[in-house]
Scaffold this motif. Sequence first.
Motif, PDB file in Angstrom:
ATOM      1  N   VAL A  30     -15.746  31.991  25.809  1.00 23.67           N
ATOM      2  CA  VAL A  30     -15.412  32.043  27.226  1.00 23.67           C
ATOM      3  C   VAL A  30     -13.895  32.131  27.356  1.00 23.67           C
ATOM      4  O   VAL A  30     -13.169  31.291  26.821  1.00 23.67           O
ATOM      5  CB  VAL A  30     -15.949  30.803  27.966  1.00 23.67           C
ATOM      6  CG1 VAL A  30     -15.561  30.858  29.441  1.00 23.67           C
ATOM      7  CG2 VAL A  30     -17.461  30.716  27.829  1.00 23.67           C
ATOM      8  N   SER A  31     -13.427  33.160  28.055  1.00 20.95           N
ATOM      9  CA  SER A  31     -11.991  33.366  28.224  1.00 20.95           C
ATOM     10  C   SER A  31     -11.424  32.389  29.254  1.00 20.95           C
ATOM     11  O   SER A  31     -12.167  31.640  29.918  1.00 20.95           O
ATOM     12  CB  SER A  31     -11.711  34.803  28.659  1.00 20.95           C
ATOM     13  OG  SER A  31     -12.169  35.012  29.986  1.00 20.95           O
ATOM     14  N   GLN A  73     -14.747  34.519  31.614  1.00 18.50           N
ATOM     15  CA  GLN A  73     -15.577  35.661  31.209  1.00 18.50           C
ATOM     16  C   GLN A  73     -16.088  35.473  29.791  1.00 18.50           C
ATOM     17  O   GLN A  73     -15.413  34.890  28.931  1.00 18.50           O
ATOM     18  CB  GLN A  73     -14.775  36.952  31.311  1.00 18.50           C
ATOM     19  CG  GLN A  73     -14.405  37.354  32.728  1.00 18.50           C
ATOM     20  CD  GLN A  73     -13.655  38.668  32.757  1.00 18.50           C
ATOM     21  OE1 GLN A  73     -12.853  38.965  31.873  1.00 18.50           O
ATOM     22  NE2 GLN A  73     -13.911  39.464  33.777  1.00 18.50           N
ATOM     23  N   LEU A  74     -17.287  35.999  29.537  1.00 20.80           N
ATOM     24  CA  LEU A  74     -17.879  35.950  28.207  1.00 20.80           C
ATOM     25  C   LEU A  74     -17.344  37.140  27.410  1.00 20.80           C
ATOM     26  O   LEU A  74     -17.592  38.304  27.761  1.00 20.80           O
ATOM     27  CB  LEU A  74     -19.404  36.009  28.315  1.00 20.80           C
ATOM     28  CG  LEU A  74     -20.223  35.405  27.168  1.00 20.80           C
ATOM     29  CD1 LEU A  74     -19.845  33.957  26.914  1.00 20.80           C
ATOM     30  CD2 LEU A  74     -21.704  35.521  27.458  1.00 20.80           C
ATOM     31  N   VAL A  75     -16.568  36.859  26.356  1.00 18.17           N
ATOM     32  CA  VAL A  75     -15.875  37.916  25.600  1.00 18.17           C
ATOM     33  C   VAL A  75     -16.091  37.700  24.104  1.00 18.17           C
ATOM     34  O   VAL A  75     -16.468  36.618  23.655  1.00 18.17           O
ATOM     35  CB  VAL A  75     -14.361  37.925  25.915  1.00 18.17           C
ATOM     36  CG1 VAL A  75     -14.104  38.235  27.391  1.00 18.17           C
ATOM     37  CG2 VAL A  75     -13.720  36.587  25.542  1.00 18.17           C
ATOM     38  N   SER A  87     -15.099  42.244  26.970  1.00 18.41           N
ATOM     39  CA  SER A  87     -16.166  41.611  27.749  1.00 18.41           C
ATOM     40  C   SER A  87     -17.542  42.035  27.248  1.00 18.41           C
ATOM     41  O   SER A  87     -17.775  43.205  26.915  1.00 18.41           O
ATOM     42  CB  SER A  87     -16.029  41.977  29.226  1.00 18.41           C
ATOM     43  OG  SER A  87     -14.803  41.508  29.746  1.00 18.41           O
ATOM     44  N   LEU A  88     -18.462  41.085  27.210  1.00 17.37           N
ATOM     45  CA  LEU A  88     -19.857  41.395  26.906  1.00 17.37           C
ATOM     46  C   LEU A  88     -20.458  42.148  28.080  1.00 17.37           C
ATOM     47  O   LEU A  88     -20.347  41.716  29.237  1.00 17.37           O
ATOM     48  CB  LEU A  88     -20.629  40.096  26.648  1.00 17.37           C
ATOM     49  CG  LEU A  88     -22.140  40.219  26.452  1.00 17.37           C
ATOM     50  CD1 LEU A  88     -22.460  41.047  25.218  1.00 17.37           C
ATOM     51  CD2 LEU A  88     -22.772  38.828  26.351  1.00 17.37           C
ATOM     52  N   TYR A  89     -21.087  43.274  27.790  1.00 17.92           N
ATOM     53  CA  TYR A  89     -21.678  44.101  28.851  1.00 17.92           C
ATOM     54  C   TYR A  89     -22.930  43.408  29.407  1.00 17.92           C
ATOM     55  O   TYR A  89     -23.688  42.814  28.654  1.00 17.92           O
ATOM     56  CB  TYR A  89     -22.044  45.478  28.279  1.00 17.92           C
ATOM     57  CG  TYR A  89     -22.626  46.432  29.277  1.00 17.92           C
ATOM     58  CD1 TYR A  89     -21.804  47.228  30.055  1.00 17.92           C
ATOM     59  CD2 TYR A  89     -24.009  46.535  29.445  1.00 17.92           C
ATOM     60  CE1 TYR A  89     -22.343  48.107  30.978  1.00 17.92           C
ATOM     61  CE2 TYR A  89     -24.555  47.403  30.369  1.00 17.92           C
ATOM     62  CZ  TYR A  89     -23.713  48.181  31.136  1.00 17.92           C
ATOM     63  OH  TYR A  89     -24.251  49.055  32.058  1.00 17.92           O
ATOM     64  N   PRO A  90     -23.155  43.459  30.740  1.00 17.63           N
ATOM     65  CA  PRO A  90     -22.386  44.182  31.773  1.00 17.63           C
ATOM     66  C   PRO A  90     -21.279  43.368  32.418  1.00 17.63           C
ATOM     67  O   PRO A  90     -20.704  43.783  33.409  1.00 17.63           O
ATOM     68  CB  PRO A  90     -23.470  44.513  32.790  1.00 17.63           C
ATOM     69  CG  PRO A  90     -24.430  43.379  32.695  1.00 17.63           C
ATOM     70  CD  PRO A  90     -24.432  42.940  31.267  1.00 17.63           C
ATOM     71  N   GLY A  91     -20.983  42.182  31.880  1.00 18.71           N
ATOM     72  CA  GLY A  91     -19.948  41.323  32.429  1.00 18.71           C
ATOM     73  C   GLY A  91     -20.539  40.022  32.962  1.00 18.71           C
ATOM     74  O   GLY A  91     -21.407  40.055  33.846  1.00 18.71           O
ATOM     75  N   PHE A  92     -20.066  38.903  32.405  1.00 15.50           N
ATOM     76  CA  PHE A  92     -20.588  37.596  32.814  1.00 15.50           C
ATOM     77  C   PHE A  92     -19.406  36.648  33.029  1.00 15.50           C
ATOM     78  O   PHE A  92     -18.543  36.515  32.153  1.00 15.50           O
ATOM     79  CB  PHE A  92     -21.523  37.022  31.744  1.00 15.50           C
ATOM     80  CG  PHE A  92     -22.726  37.877  31.466  1.00 15.50           C
ATOM     81  CD1 PHE A  92     -23.893  37.703  32.180  1.00 15.50           C
ATOM     82  CD2 PHE A  92     -22.678  38.871  30.498  1.00 15.50           C
ATOM     83  CE1 PHE A  92     -25.006  38.498  31.930  1.00 15.50           C
ATOM     84  CE2 PHE A  92     -23.777  39.665  30.243  1.00 15.50           C
ATOM     85  CZ  PHE A  92     -24.948  39.485  30.962  1.00 15.50           C
ATOM     86  N   THR A  93     -19.391  36.010  34.183  1.00 11.46           N
ATOM     87  CA  THR A  93     -18.362  35.019  34.495  1.00 11.46           C
ATOM     88  C   THR A  93     -19.024  33.658  34.644  1.00 11.46           C
ATOM     89  O   THR A  93     -19.875  33.469  35.513  1.00 11.46           O
ATOM     90  CB  THR A  93     -17.604  35.392  35.781  1.00 11.46           C
ATOM     91  OG1 THR A  93     -17.004  36.680  35.630  1.00 11.46           O
ATOM     92  CG2 THR A  93     -16.523  34.363  36.077  1.00 11.46           C
ATOM     93  N   ILE A  94     -18.631  32.740  33.780  1.00 12.06           N
ATOM     94  CA  ILE A  94     -19.213  31.396  33.801  1.00 12.06           C
ATOM     95  C   ILE A  94     -18.571  30.610  34.944  1.00 12.06           C
ATOM     96  O   ILE A  94     -17.337  30.498  35.016  1.00 12.06           O
ATOM     97  CB  ILE A  94     -18.975  30.670  32.459  1.00 12.06           C
ATOM     98  CG1 ILE A  94     -19.448  31.552  31.289  1.00 12.06           C
ATOM     99  CG2 ILE A  94     -19.688  29.325  32.449  1.00 12.06           C
ATOM    100  CD1 ILE A  94     -20.908  31.895  31.316  1.00 12.06           C
ATOM    101  N   ASN A  98     -22.026  22.802  33.143  1.00 11.79           N
ATOM    102  CA  ASN A  98     -22.352  21.827  32.101  1.00 11.79           C
ATOM    103  C   ASN A  98     -22.911  22.488  30.854  1.00 11.79           C
ATOM    104  O   ASN A  98     -22.589  22.093  29.730  1.00 11.79           O
ATOM    105  CB  ASN A  98     -23.355  20.800  32.636  1.00 11.79           C
ATOM    106  CG  ASN A  98     -22.747  19.916  33.712  1.00 11.79           C
ATOM    107  OD1 ASN A  98     -21.555  19.605  33.648  1.00 11.79           O
ATOM    108  ND2 ASN A  98     -23.550  19.513  34.687  1.00 11.79           N
ATOM    109  N   SER A  99     -23.788  23.472  31.045  1.00 11.29           N
ATOM    110  CA  SER A  99     -24.403  24.157  29.906  1.00 11.29           C
ATOM    111  C   SER A  99     -24.844  25.546  30.326  1.00 11.29           C
ATOM    112  O   SER A  99     -24.989  25.840  31.517  1.00 11.29           O
ATOM    113  CB  SER A  99     -25.598  23.362  29.370  1.00 11.29           C
ATOM    114  OG  SER A  99     -26.616  23.271  30.354  1.00 11.29           O
ATOM    115  N   VAL A 100     -25.051  26.383  29.323  1.00  9.77           N
ATOM    116  CA  VAL A 100     -25.519  27.753  29.545  1.00  9.77           C
ATOM    117  C   VAL A 100     -26.736  27.984  28.666  1.00  9.77           C
ATOM    118  O   VAL A 100     -26.713  27.692  27.455  1.00  9.77           O
ATOM    119  CB  VAL A 100     -24.419  28.789  29.214  1.00  9.77           C
ATOM    120  CG1 VAL A 100     -24.969  30.210  29.320  1.00  9.77           C
ATOM    121  CG2 VAL A 100     -23.226  28.611  30.146  1.00  9.77           C
ATOM    122  N   GLN A 101     -27.801  28.478  29.266  1.00  7.72           N
ATOM    123  CA  GLN A 101     -29.027  28.779  28.537  1.00  7.72           C
ATOM    124  C   GLN A 101     -29.261  30.285  28.550  1.00  7.72           C
ATOM    125  O   GLN A 101     -29.215  30.917  29.604  1.00  7.72           O
ATOM    126  CB  GLN A 101     -30.229  28.059  29.166  1.00  7.72           C
ATOM    127  CG  GLN A 101     -30.153  26.536  29.099  1.00  7.72           C
ATOM    128  CD  GLN A 101     -30.237  26.014  27.677  1.00  7.72           C
ATOM    129  OE1 GLN A 101     -30.957  26.582  26.851  1.00  7.72           O
ATOM    130  NE2 GLN A 101     -29.514  24.951  27.395  1.00  7.72           N
TER     131      GLN A 101
END
Length: 283
Positions: free
Chosen positions: A144-145, A149-151, A157-164, A169-172
């Motif tokens: 996570v940048s 962003q998920l990079v 960036s991981l396609y198509p682009g994800f912003t946490i 707390n957590s990502v599934q």
Amino acid sequence: MKLANFKFSLLILGLLSFQSFAMSKALNTAAAGMAAQEANVNTISNNIANVNTTAFKRDRAEFEDLLYQTYREPGARSSASTQYSVGLQVGSGSRVSAVRKEFTQGSPQMTNNPFDLMISGEGFFGVVLPNNELLYTRDGSFNVSAQGQLVNRQGYSLYPGFTIPANTNSVQISETGSVDAYVSGQIEPVNLGSIPVFNFSNAVGLKSTGGNLYRVTEASGTPIQQIAAEGNAGRIVQGALEASNVNVMMEMTNLIKGQRGFEMNSKVMGVADQMLQTVNNIK
């Protein structure tokens, strides 16, 4: 008597010239074989160097024989009513015609890092370069940048682009690529989208660009975007990375074979050189 001696001398000179040509051809053929084995050893050394590279796919050098000089065609007439059942052709050595990627599955390495992803099966992740070009990778070590962003390691960036979201707390991440973020103060997760898996009709036609990335070529065909775990697309495994598919024992065996091939071609050059010296001494 003088005429007979002259004709005999011409015959000897002709035979010596033919032998010199044959030895010269042997030198060129052996040199071609040495160059081919050198390229083979270079390929093997690159495999061994990347034995610990995440999701690295081993290369395999493929050889082909070179042009043949035909002295007698197969099936040529040996007399008015018969023909040769076997021709007379002399080859010119070999060369490396291709270096093929072997996209066999590497073994899983469990990391328990929620942003380490592995494709179990066929397919590639897509990463977006700063110029918006889409490249492809099997390396699923993402981070996570500072902007959320998920990079990947290079910051693509991981396609198509994800912003946490902040305060996550957590990502599934499910097998089908669905990304859910569990944010403080919210009961239900926030769905951020899905990670697609890309396949190609001819994956070995992809161009390696370094950094565990591949670029589309005319040989690979256009990318086919799929939902993970559907059809022939691999499923996504969270908290794991794919190891290199290089087998060190097999590479060492191939290295010894390549070394022996190089040495034998070198030996042929030495023998051809000695025979040329003998011919020159006779002259």
